[in-house]
Write a protein that holds these residues in place. Structure first.
Motif, PDB file in Angstrom:
ATOM      1  N   ILE A 166      -2.707   5.989   5.049  1.00  0.00           N
ATOM      2  CA  ILE A 166      -2.716   4.935   4.586  1.00  0.00           C
ATOM      3  C   ILE A 166      -0.937   3.893   5.473  1.00  0.00           C
ATOM      4  O   ILE A 166      -0.356   4.911   5.798  1.00  0.00           O
ATOM      5  CB  ILE A 166      -2.547   5.030   3.332  1.00  0.00           C
ATOM      6  CG1 ILE A 166      -3.255   5.764   3.284  1.00  0.00           C
ATOM      7  CG2 ILE A 166      -1.565   4.201   2.686  1.00  0.00           C
ATOM      8  CD1 ILE A 166      -2.624   6.361   1.497  1.00  0.00           C
TER       9      ILE A 166
ATOM     10  N   ILE B 269       2.156   5.014   5.547  1.00  0.00           N
ATOM     11  CA  ILE B 269       3.147   6.776   5.304  1.00  0.00           C
ATOM     12  C   ILE B 269       3.459   7.549   6.132  1.00  0.00           C
ATOM     13  O   ILE B 269       4.504   8.093   5.497  1.00  0.00           O
ATOM     14  CB  ILE B 269       2.058   6.878   4.875  1.00  0.00           C
ATOM     15  CG1 ILE B 269       1.819   8.728   4.162  1.00  0.00           C
ATOM     16  CG2 ILE B 269       0.899   7.738   5.882  1.00  0.00           C
ATOM     17  CD1 ILE B 269       0.748   8.999   3.594  1.00  0.00           C
TER      18      ILE B 269
ATOM     19  N   ASN C 206      -6.911   2.312  -4.801  1.00  0.00           N
ATOM     20  CA  ASN C 206      -7.811   1.616  -3.300  1.00  0.00           C
ATOM     21  C   ASN C 206      -6.097   1.286  -3.453  1.00  0.00           C
ATOM     22  O   ASN C 206      -5.437   0.594  -4.036  1.00  0.00           O
ATOM     23  CB  ASN C 206      -8.525   0.625  -3.002  1.00  0.00           C
ATOM     24  CG  ASN C 206      -7.928   0.422  -1.751  1.00  0.00           C
ATOM     25  OD1 ASN C 206      -7.937   2.045  -0.596  1.00  0.00           O
ATOM     26  ND2 ASN C 206      -8.323  -0.651  -0.932  1.00  0.00           N
ATOM     27  N   ILE C 207      -5.437   2.317  -2.935  1.00  0.00           N
ATOM     28  CA  ILE C 207      -3.736   2.386  -2.144  1.00  0.00           C
ATOM     29  C   ILE C 207      -3.939   1.535  -0.361  1.00  0.00           C
ATOM     30  O   ILE C 207      -4.344   1.889   0.324  1.00  0.00           O
ATOM     31  CB  ILE C 207      -3.550   3.133  -2.171  1.00  0.00           C
ATOM     32  CG1 ILE C 207      -3.187   4.839  -3.041  1.00  0.00           C
ATOM     33  CG2 ILE C 207      -1.981   3.503  -0.874  1.00  0.00           C
ATOM     34  CD1 ILE C 207      -2.497   5.902  -2.997  1.00  0.00           C
ATOM     35  N   ALA C 208      -3.149   0.099  -0.980  1.00  0.00           N
ATOM     36  CA  ALA C 208      -3.357  -0.634   0.075  1.00  0.00           C
ATOM     37  C   ALA C 208      -1.900   0.168   1.388  1.00  0.00           C
ATOM     38  O   ALA C 208      -2.724  -0.382   2.495  1.00  0.00           O
ATOM     39  CB  ALA C 208      -3.359  -2.083   0.155  1.00  0.00           C
ATOM     40  N   ARG C 209      -0.836   0.134   0.860  1.00  0.00           N
ATOM     41  CA  ARG C 209       0.236   0.469   1.837  1.00  0.00           C
ATOM     42  C   ARG C 209       0.596   1.328   0.693  1.00  0.00           C
ATOM     43  O   ARG C 209       1.572   1.895  -0.058  1.00  0.00           O
ATOM     44  CB  ARG C 209       0.869  -0.472   2.526  1.00  0.00           C
ATOM     45  CG  ARG C 209       2.143  -0.672   2.959  1.00  0.00           C
ATOM     46  CD  ARG C 209       2.146  -1.902   3.459  1.00  0.00           C
ATOM     47  NE  ARG C 209       3.863  -2.020   4.765  1.00  0.00           N
ATOM     48  CZ  ARG C 209       3.357  -1.478   5.622  1.00  0.00           C
ATOM     49  NH1 ARG C 209       2.285  -1.363   5.918  1.00  0.00           N
ATOM     50  NH2 ARG C 209       4.329  -1.227   6.458  1.00  0.00           N
TER      51      ARG C 209
ATOM     52  N   VAL D  20       3.897   2.569  -3.733  1.00  0.00           N
ATOM     53  CA  VAL D  20       2.802   2.683  -3.591  1.00  0.00           C
ATOM     54  C   VAL D  20       2.044   1.627  -4.159  1.00  0.00           C
ATOM     55  O   VAL D  20       2.126   1.563  -5.288  1.00  0.00           O
ATOM     56  CB  VAL D  20       1.898   4.140  -3.903  1.00  0.00           C
ATOM     57  CG1 VAL D  20       0.896   4.044  -3.772  1.00  0.00           C
ATOM     58  CG2 VAL D  20       3.249   5.705  -3.466  1.00  0.00           C
TER      59      VAL D  20
END
Length: 475
Positions: free
Chosen positions: A150, A153, A233-236, A246
């Motif tokens: 991601i 991260i 949906n984790i973008a960043r 998050v």
């Protein structure tokens, strides 16, 4: 200088799988060598099953105080000393560690080499200045937590199961990446110990378990104050407000917290083994093995997490028996997972044995029968004011048991009888003909079995038979 030694069995990895093989082999008289580059006991003892269950026990104690009023017992809110909680966790590890120690295994006759091992060919490994030639090898190097790719991260100090039990101060707001068993267990534990908690899951919470029971558990977790974000949906991920943020891709929303726990899967521990030199094939999921747990080099076996199968300590122990029978006794034993059990140790616990509903439906279709019982009908559960959940039993029309799901207090303990029944191919009649003590939670197993037969037992023809027989009684 390199020292050369020869043995019957050389094991790489001193986690649950490797230790089980080493102990069995040595006690059977095999010359056994064991390599371990890290801590004896592996993930289960040091960063997995043992510390997590110790932490859950502390969380349960705190929750019991807050729920005491259900029984007419009034107590002040628990004062949680997080440092003392973590000392309890480390104390549990220390109490169990001697069983997995170098001293114990050397006492059994195992040559323990505390070093990284690597293959130099199909018949040799080397490590710590010692080259070992063995008749058979066993790879049991486990798995490691995956850090998903991601954006951002890599700039965050993330927690995994390998680091979270080293915390000295309680997280103010724990963000949990992953809604599988590890993520859900840790979420509830830290919430009960006073942290705010948010879970992020790309799909569905506990996606392998019965959806109806997961829905009940989800409501329980939410009722305790855990925020659950599913299908996200984790973008960043990045630094934010002195902690971590998050950012969700769809809405652009950013959720901030003090700590980030990554519980988003595992990868096999094959780094540094030089498997190609030994002719051992592997993929990103693990070392490729057959049903006898042999690799592409028939001298070499692999088991536990590194073999890419079910990642449970009890599976590793079961596989160890398969390896010993094959490697030492030359018995062509094969793994069979039809009675595979697993438990998520939340409160209530969620346990499963055998086929899932989807698997059973695909195989048996309209012939699949589902029988159930709820804990509201269990007197012990009522006495303890712990009636959430129940049991679902999947069977063939003749009563042969295919799979079982249980949600409730001590569900893991209640699953034992079902694991035995499925492994032995028993029918539900085996339970209806068994006497269980009253009042126990285990009576729900017999109640579910009786519910399967009730429609037939109390149908029209048995009633007609009873009327006919009673007419023949002597006056």
């Amino acid at each position: 200088m390199t020292t050369d030694i020869a043995c019957d069995l050389c094991i790489i990895g001193a986690g649950s799988a490797g230790l089980s093989v080493a102990a069995g082999a040595a006690q059977l008289g095999a010359r056994t060598v064991l390599f371990e580059r890290g801590e004896m006991g592996g993930d289960c003892l040091n960063t997995g099953c043992v510390p997590s269950k110790a932490l859950l026990a502390a969380a349960h104690a705190a929750s019991s105080i807050t729920q005491a009023r259900r029984f007419g017992v009034t107590a002040p809110e628990p004062d949680i000393d997080f440092g003392a909680v973590m000392r309890h966790v480390r104390g549990v590890i220390a109490a169990i560690a001697p069983h997995d120690s170098v001293a114990r295994f050397e006492g059994l006759g195992v040559r323990v080499i505390k070093a990284q091992a690597r293959f130099t060919g199909p018949k040799h490994v080397i490590g710590g200045g010692i080259r070992v030639r063995a008749r058979r090898f066993v790879i049991a190097t486990g798995s490691r937590a995956v850090i998903p790719p991601i954006p951002g991260i890599e700039d965050i100090d993330t927690l995994t199961n390998e680091t979270i039990f080293s915390l000295e101060t309680r997280p103010e707001h724990l963000l949990v990446l992953g809604g599988g068993p590890v993520g859900v267990e840790m979420a509830q534990a830290f919430r009960r110990l006073g942290s705010r908690v948010t879970i992020f899951e790309a799909a569905r919470l506990l996606g392998k378990d019965d959806a109806e029971f997961v829905d009940i558990l989800r409501r329980q977790l939410a009722g305790e104050g855990i925020a659950i974000r599913e299908g996200v949906n984790i973008a960043r991920i990045g630094k934010a407000d002195g902690g971590v943020g998050v950012t969700l891709g769809d809405a652009g929303e950013t959720v901030t917290g003090s700590h980030l726990l990554v519980a988003a899967g595992r990868r096999p521990g094959i780094d540094g083994l030089d498997l190609a030199r030994a002719g051992v094939e592997a993929t990103a999921k693990g070392i490729i093995v057959d049903a006898r747990l042999r690799t592409s080099n028939r001298r070499i076996y692999a088991l536990g997490d590194v073999a890419g199968g079910p990642q449970f300590t009890h599976v590793a122990g079961y596989q160890a028996g398969i390896v010993i029978r094959n490697a030492l006794f030359r018995i062509p034993a094969r793994v069979k997972y039809r009675a595979l059990p697993w438990v998520t140790y939340t409160s209530p616990e969620l346990a499963h044995v055998g086929m899932t509903g989807a698997e059973a439906q695909k195989r048996f279709g309209a012939r699949l029968q589902v029988t159930r019982a709820d804990f509201t009908g269990n007197d012990r559960a009522q006495a303890e004011r712990d009636t959430v959940g129940g049991i679902k039993v999947l069977t063939q029309p003749n009563g042969t048991i295919l799979g079982v799901s249980i949600l409730g207090a001590h569900a893991g303990e209640l699953s034992h009888v079902w694991a035995l029944a499925i492994a032995r191919g028993l029918k539900l009649s085996a339970l209806t003909g068994t006497m269980f003590p009253y009042p126990t939670l285990g009576e729900i197993n017999a109640r579910a079995a009786s519910a399967f037969y009730a429609p037939r037992l109390f149908s029209a023809w048995p009633r007609r038979l009873v009327r006919l027989l009673t007419r023949s009684w002597l006056p």
